[in-house]
Every structure is written in C-alpha cells, then in structure tokens.
Design an enzyme around this catalytic site. Structure first.
Site, PDB file in Angstrom:
ATOM      1  N   VAL A  50       1.430  -1.416  -0.350  1.00 26.55           N
ATOM      2  CA  VAL A  50       0.501  -0.282  -0.558  1.00 26.55           C
ATOM      3  C   VAL A  50       0.771   1.260  -0.320  1.00 26.55           C
ATOM      4  O   VAL A  50       0.862   1.901  -1.099  1.00 26.55           O
ATOM      5  CB  VAL A  50      -0.954   0.032   0.940  1.00 26.55           C
ATOM      6  CG1 VAL A  50      -2.239   1.182   1.037  1.00 26.55           C
ATOM      7  CG2 VAL A  50      -2.376  -1.437   1.399  1.00 26.55           C
ATOM      8  N   GLU A  78      -2.617 -10.698   3.457  1.00 26.80           N
ATOM      9  CA  GLU A  78      -1.862  -9.671   5.108  1.00 26.80           C
ATOM     10  C   GLU A  78       0.250 -10.305   5.236  1.00 26.80           C
ATOM     11  O   GLU A  78      -0.055 -11.522   4.581  1.00 26.80           O
ATOM     12  CB  GLU A  78      -2.587 -10.043   5.926  1.00 26.80           C
ATOM     13  CG  GLU A  78      -3.379  -9.532   6.203  1.00 26.80           C
ATOM     14  CD  GLU A  78      -3.916  -7.679   5.950  1.00 26.80           C
ATOM     15  OE1 GLU A  78      -3.099  -7.240   7.026  1.00 26.80           O
ATOM     16  OE2 GLU A  78      -4.700  -7.350   5.072  1.00 26.80           O
ATOM     17  N   ASP A  93     -10.293 -10.950   9.738  1.00 26.02           N
ATOM     18  CA  ASP A  93     -10.279 -10.063   9.043  1.00 26.02           C
ATOM     19  C   ASP A  93     -11.372  -9.178   7.933  1.00 26.02           C
ATOM     20  O   ASP A  93     -11.481  -8.377   8.862  1.00 26.02           O
ATOM     21  CB  ASP A  93      -9.178  -9.826   7.553  1.00 26.02           C
ATOM     22  CG  ASP A  93      -9.187  -9.125   6.610  1.00 26.02           C
ATOM     23  OD1 ASP A  93      -7.986  -8.012   6.973  1.00 26.02           O
ATOM     24  OD2 ASP A  93     -10.013  -8.544   5.919  1.00 26.02           O
ATOM     25  N   LYS A 129     -13.622  -5.997   9.732  1.00 22.84           N
ATOM     26  CA  LYS A 129     -14.192  -4.848   8.546  1.00 22.84           C
ATOM     27  C   LYS A 129     -15.587  -5.033   8.898  1.00 22.84           C
ATOM     28  O   LYS A 129     -16.518  -3.455   8.655  1.00 22.84           O
ATOM     29  CB  LYS A 129     -13.836  -5.867   6.987  1.00 22.84           C
ATOM     30  CG  LYS A 129     -12.178  -5.516   7.060  1.00 22.84           C
ATOM     31  CD  LYS A 129     -12.238  -6.354   5.137  1.00 22.84           C
ATOM     32  CE  LYS A 129     -10.940  -5.930   4.880  1.00 22.84           C
ATOM     33  NZ  LYS A 129     -10.041  -6.715   3.983  1.00 22.84           N
ATOM     34  N   GLY A 156      -5.065  -4.812  -3.433  1.00 21.11           N
ATOM     35  CA  GLY A 156      -4.553  -4.452  -4.099  1.00 21.11           C
ATOM     36  C   GLY A 156      -3.348  -3.419  -4.063  1.00 21.11           C
ATOM     37  O   GLY A 156      -4.435  -2.249  -3.180  1.00 21.11           O
TER      38      GLY A 156
HETATM   39  P1  NAP Z   1       2.858  -5.078   3.455  1.00 24.08           P
HETATM   40  O1  NAP Z   1       3.683  -4.937   2.287  1.00 24.08           O
HETATM   41  O2  NAP Z   1       3.625  -5.794   4.250  1.00 24.08           O
HETATM   42  O3  NAP Z   1       3.999  -3.824   3.941  1.00 24.08           O
HETATM   43  C1  NAP Z   1       4.179  -2.715   5.678  1.00 24.08           C
HETATM   44  C2  NAP Z   1       5.346  -2.105   5.765  1.00 24.08           C
HETATM   45  O4  NAP Z   1       5.024  -1.758   6.773  1.00 24.08           O
HETATM   46  C3  NAP Z   1       7.274  -2.514   5.337  1.00 24.08           C
HETATM   47  O5  NAP Z   1       7.218  -1.336   4.551  1.00 24.08           O
HETATM   48  C4  NAP Z   1       7.629  -3.067   6.585  1.00 24.08           C
HETATM   49  O6  NAP Z   1       8.896  -2.437   6.373  1.00 24.08           O
HETATM   50  C5  NAP Z   1       6.772  -2.581   7.198  1.00 24.08           C
HETATM   51  N1  NAP Z   1       6.804  -2.727   8.648  1.00 24.08           N
HETATM   52  C6  NAP Z   1       6.158  -3.295   9.679  1.00 24.08           C
HETATM   53  N2  NAP Z   1       6.099  -3.695  10.305  1.00 24.08           N
HETATM   54  C7  NAP Z   1       7.105  -2.284  11.001  1.00 24.08           C
HETATM   55  C8  NAP Z   1       7.502  -2.194  12.398  1.00 24.08           C
HETATM   56  N3  NAP Z   1       7.282  -2.871  13.353  1.00 24.08           N
HETATM   57  N4  NAP Z   1       8.412  -0.718  12.061  1.00 24.08           N
HETATM   58  C9  NAP Z   1       8.347  -0.820  10.771  1.00 24.08           C
HETATM   59  N5  NAP Z   1       7.954  -0.789   9.735  1.00 24.08           N
HETATM   60  C10 NAP Z   1       7.035  -1.643   9.527  1.00 24.08           C
HETATM   61  O7  NAP Z   1       1.728  -4.803   3.859  1.00 24.08           O
HETATM   62  P2  NAP Z   1       0.365  -3.697   3.241  1.00 24.08           P
HETATM   63  O8  NAP Z   1      -0.060  -4.822   1.823  1.00 24.08           O
HETATM   64  O9  NAP Z   1       0.694  -3.109   2.642  1.00 24.08           O
HETATM   65  O10 NAP Z   1      -0.414  -3.493   4.069  1.00 24.08           O
HETATM   66  C11 NAP Z   1      -0.063  -2.760   5.224  1.00 24.08           C
HETATM   67  C12 NAP Z   1      -1.573  -1.996   6.506  1.00 24.08           C
HETATM   68  O11 NAP Z   1      -2.698  -1.511   4.775  1.00 24.08           O
HETATM   69  C13 NAP Z   1      -2.553  -3.231   6.736  1.00 24.08           C
HETATM   70  O12 NAP Z   1      -2.740  -2.447   7.831  1.00 24.08           O
HETATM   71  C14 NAP Z   1      -2.572  -3.899   5.527  1.00 24.08           C
HETATM   72  O13 NAP Z   1      -3.912  -4.410   6.170  1.00 24.08           O
HETATM   73  C15 NAP Z   1      -4.097  -2.660   4.878  1.00 24.08           C
HETATM   74  N6  NAP Z   1      -4.355  -2.957   3.364  1.00 24.08           N
HETATM   75  C16 NAP Z   1      -3.587  -3.652   2.727  1.00 24.08           C
HETATM   76  C17 NAP Z   1      -4.013  -3.770   1.224  1.00 24.08           C
HETATM   77  C18 NAP Z   1      -3.620  -4.839   0.686  1.00 24.08           C
HETATM   78  O14 NAP Z   1      -4.137  -4.695  -0.402  1.00 24.08           O
HETATM   79  N7  NAP Z   1      -2.492  -5.138   1.175  1.00 24.08           N
HETATM   80  C19 NAP Z   1      -5.656  -3.619   1.363  1.00 24.08           C
HETATM   81  C20 NAP Z   1      -6.512  -2.742   2.330  1.00 24.08           C
HETATM   82  C21 NAP Z   1      -5.738  -2.775   3.032  1.00 24.08           C
HETATM   83  P3  NAP Z   1      10.252  -3.699   6.083  1.00 24.08           P
HETATM   84  O15 NAP Z   1       9.666  -4.677   5.187  1.00 24.08           O
HETATM   85  O16 NAP Z   1      11.185  -3.370   6.431  1.00 24.08           O
HETATM   86  O17 NAP Z   1       9.784  -4.830   7.079  1.00 24.08           O
HETATM   87  N1  HSE Z   2      -5.901  -8.780   3.048  1.00 21.31           N
HETATM   88  C1  HSE Z   2      -7.046  -7.914   3.367  1.00 21.31           C
HETATM   89  C2  HSE Z   2      -7.849  -9.131   1.518  1.00 21.31           C
HETATM   90  C3  HSE Z   2      -6.337  -6.345   2.194  1.00 21.31           C
HETATM   91  O1  HSE Z   2      -7.261 -10.008   0.934  1.00 21.31           O
HETATM   92  O2  HSE Z   2      -8.789  -8.662   1.555  1.00 21.31           O
HETATM   93  C4  HSE Z   2      -7.470  -6.291   2.061  1.00 21.31           C
HETATM   94  O3  HSE Z   2      -8.077  -4.902   3.347  1.00 21.31           O
END
Ligand code: NAP
Ligand code: HSE
Length: 408
Positions: free
Chosen positions: A14, A189, A200, A204, A301
């Site tokens: 994200v 996640e 999850d 929501k 995504g």
């Molecule tokens: P991700 O790809 O796993 O990225 C997480 C990021 O946060 C990485 O840059 C990681 O750094 C950093 N991070 C994690 N823990 C940390 C800590 N303790 N201290 C400092 N940096 C930290 O996650 P994502 O998919 O982007 O999701 C992020 C959030 O958005 C989550 O809450 C997720 O539920 C939400 N979300 C995601 C999506 C989706 O489609 N992916 C959709 C809606 C909502 P490092 O790489 O250095 O560990």
């Molecule tokens: N892991 C979550 C999903 C990201 O698959 O719906 C969006 O909240």
C-alpha cells in the site's frame, strides 16, 4: 498553494502505491486539494530492502524521527498489525497530528479509543482504506445514508479468501496454490491467518457496523468461520445446485437485535455477489429508503487501496470531518432470529432417518443431490428453532454432518 508535510509508517504494497499515485497524479491532486503533499520521512524495518528502489527518500527505522519532527502534520500508517501500530498512532494523535490508516485490525480493535484521543487533541483519524480496498464504502456510509435506515449490510470484504475460493472453484487450483498466488499479488496480509480464518472480514464488519448502525460490536460477538476446511470437491457439488461458496460478512438487524456473522455461505451463482470473483469485493446494503444497493470493486491490491488513502489525504487538506460513528446509543443485543435456507451433507446410508427428522420438524426440501457416498440437502426457509432441532437430533443419532452452510 499550501504544502502539507506527510510521513508514512510502512512502504510495502500500500505504501508504495501511495507514492506511485502521488507521483503520477500530482497535478490533479494539487488542483483539487489546493495542496502540495510532501512525503518527508518513511518508517520501515529494513532500509536496505528499499534503498535501490527509493534512493532519494528519507527512510528511517526510528519512529522518533517522525514523532519528534513537528513539521510533519499528517502521518499515513500502512505498516499493519496491532502493535506497535497502536502505540505509534496514539502518540501521534496525542500530539495533535492527523493519522490516515489502512489498518482494519487497528481501527476495529482500538478505533473508539483512538478517535477520542484524536478529538481531545484536535487531530483526526481517517481510515477509508481499511475496508474493501478501492471501494469508497465508508465515505458512502458516512455521507449517503444519513436520512436512510439500514436493515442489513453484507457481502464479500476479504479479497484474499475470495481469490482463493474463485481459483479453487473455477480453475481447480489447490487451496495452497491459490493462497501462495494471493500472497505474491500483494492481496494477503503479511501473516495471512486472519484472511483465511475470517478474522480480517470480522474486523471489517465491526467498522461497517459502526458506520451503518452506530453500534460497536466486539470481535467475540461475531460468529466466525473461515475457509481453511473447504473441500474442493464440495465446491463442484455446490455448483450443481446453482450456487457458489463465498466468505460472507453479514450484519442483519431487526427491532434493535443484531446478528453479525462471517462464514462461507452458498450464494446464487448468477447473483452480483456470486459474480464477485478473485480479489474483488461486493457489498450489498438493504435500507428503508434506497432499497437494495450494491457496491463492487477491487477489495485489495496496491493501487486501489492507495487510492483510498489518497482520498483521505485530500479530505484532510479540505478540512473534512472524520467519519461519525457513535451516533446510536442503543446497546448491542446480538442474537440469531432470522429465517433462512441451509445446505448440508450426510452419508447416503442415513437418508431415511434424515427424511423422518425433516418431516418431524416440518422442514421442506428445496433441492437434493446424491452421489455414491453422500446426500446433499438444500432446505427451504427454516426458523432458528427448526434448524437447532434438526441438527441436534441428527447429532443425537450419531449422524455425521460433513458440512453445513447457510444460504445467503
Ligand atoms: P506490507 O506489504 O507487508 O508492508 C508493510 C510495511 O510496513 C513494510 O514496508 C514494512 O517494512 C513496514 N513495517 C511493518 N512493521 C513495521 C514496524 N514494526 N516498524 C517499521 N516498519 C514496519 O503490508 P501492506 O499489504 O502494504 O499492508 C499495510 C496495511 O494496509 C495493513 O494494515 C493491511 O491490512 C492494510 N491493507 C492492505 C491491503 C492490500 O491489498 N495489501 C488492502 C487494504 C488494506 P519492512 O519491509 O522493512 O519490514
Ligand atoms: N488482506 C486483505 C484482503 C487486504 O485480502 O482483503 C484488504 O483489506
């Protein structure tokens, strides 16, 4: 043109999407928000992982570099998880900063506490991206149902589990193969346990419940079942009934009684929810004034979710108020009082006993299929009492229910 300095906690799926959109759509965002957003610092755990892709960004592993920089007015939390996200967000809100988050775990678990900290310190908490990725469902609920009364909000709100079920049903993939692909595509996640357990989606549903009904459900009030035990062969049988299996989050209400569930349910294949495939989400709202409405789009995504974060950023620049969630003072009474159809699978050898019991409890059969080993029943609408009697009698007679699902 004003400038707002923005920091980010996290630069994964994200976070990188937020940077992409800010770079590519800079001019339009500037014009509409009358603001230039300057990303000043980004918190990650492992700087080396990001250095080559982002040579010019100020990356840090030290949260204090952000919390103590008073020029930073807005912080985007896209790191995920409950801790240390909660501590970081609380600290920032106590300093009067505005926080935008995509973290449903955080908003569902600590939302009211964080919102009251934000209010006390003249900050704000924005979280459009926390539910249904690119669908602006929270803003819709906040703005467009003010004069309406919602009876039910339900649908597919987890992209990963929907991607898995779609690939298993349509392309005969194994559960493991589909999960691994969902992880590669950035939908899942960091730890996908909550995606597949239903947690999850339950988080929501808590957030949706606050905006749709002004109520504050607790996680343990939500009946929850995930998709880990689903048998691929069963999906093929369900298809023969004209249904498909979907992980549904549903919150129904009647006379101030609510019934929140997250579980796999049979959904008619030709319905809008049945046609909601892969990482797409679909949310159906039934309300007094509008009637039935359906909101569809990518639920996970990089860019769809980042777009929701950007919408919050623009809302902050335009000084829009955070979502109002605590407008209903009715205490939440949770109980299943709803009539519905059920689908279940038992050994074929038990058909006489099952028929007798269905007869005894006046349960009609809406459809039936059998193969060499199993009988599959689709009941007509039954009350909660009829359902309880049927399944407890089957249990008493040691008849194994291999699976049982509600029909949506
Ligand atoms: P991700 O790809 O796993 O990225 C997480 C990021 O946060 C990485 O840059 C990681 O750094 C950093 N991070 C994690 N823990 C940390 C800590 N303790 N201290 C400092 N940096 C930290 O996650 P994502 O998919 O982007 O999701 C992020 C959030 O958005 C989550 O809450 C997720 O539920 C939400 N979300 C995601 C999506 C989706 O489609 N992916 C959709 C809606 C909502 P490092 O790489 O250095 O560990
Ligand atoms: N892991 C979550 C999903 C990201 O698959 O719906 C969006 O909240």
């Amino acid at each position: 043109m004003k400038t707002i300095e923005v920091a980010m906690l996290g630069l994964g799926t994200v976070g990188s999407g937020v940077l992409d959109i800010l770079e590519h759509d800079q001019e339009k965002i500037k014009q509409i928000s009358k603001t230039e957003f300057k990303i000043s610092k980004i918190l990650v755990r492992n700087i080396a992982k990001y250095r080559d892709s982002y040579p010019n960004l100020d990356l840090t592993t030290d949260f204090e570099q952000i919390s103590q920089d008073q020029d930073i007015k807005v912080v985007i939390e896209v790191m995920g998880g409950l801790h240390p996200a909660k501590e970081y967000v609380s600290e920032l809100l106590k300093q009067g900063r505005t926080v935008i988050t995509a973290n449903k775990d955080l908003v569902a678990s600590f939302g009211p506490e964080l919102m009251s900290i934000a209010k006390e310190h003249q900050g704000g908490l924005f979280y459009e991206a926390s539910v249904a990725g690119g669908i602006p469902i929270l803003r819709i609920l906040n703005q467009n149902y003010v004069g309406d009364q919602i009876k039910q909000i339900s649908g597919i709100v987890n992209g990963t589990s929907n991607y898995i079920l779609t690939q298993m049903a349509d392309n005969n993939w194994s559960y493991e193969q589909a999960l691994s692909e969902a992880q590669k595509l950035g939908f899942a996640e960091a730890d996908p346990t909550n995606d597949v357990s239903g947690k999850d989606a339950a988080y929501k549903l808590i957030i949706l419940g606050r905006l749709a009904f002004g109520i504050n459900l607790k996680l343990d009030q939500i009946k929850m079942m995930g998709i880990t035990e689903i048998d691929k062969k069963e999906l093929a049988v369900i298809k023969k009934f004209g249904y498909t299996l979907k992980l549904i989050a549903k919150l129904e209400t009647q006379n101030s009684t609510y019934y929140p569930v997250v579980m796999p349910m049979l959904v008619s294949e030709n319905s809008m929810l049945g046609q909601t495939k892969n990482e797409f989400n679909g949310i159906e709202i039934e309300s007094y004034a509008i009637g039935k409405s359906f909101y569809y789009g990518p639920g996970a995504g990089k860019l769809p979710t980042a777009n929701s974060v950007i919408n919050d950023l623009v809302a902050v620049a335009k000084k829009e108020a955070p979502f109002k969630t605590d407008w209903n003072s009715v205490s939440v009474s949770v109980k299943d009082i709803f009539t519905r159809q059920y689908w279940f699978k038992v050994d074929s050898s038990q058909n006489k006993v099952v028929a007798n019991l269905m007869d005894r409890y006046q349960i009609e059969e809406a459809d039936f299929l059998n193969d060499e080993q199993y009988d599959y029943y689709l009941t007509d609408n039954v009350t909660v009492d009829q359902k309880a009697k049927l399944f407890s009698s089957l249990k008493e007679k040691n008849i194994k229910i291999y699976s049982m699902y509600e029909v949506y």
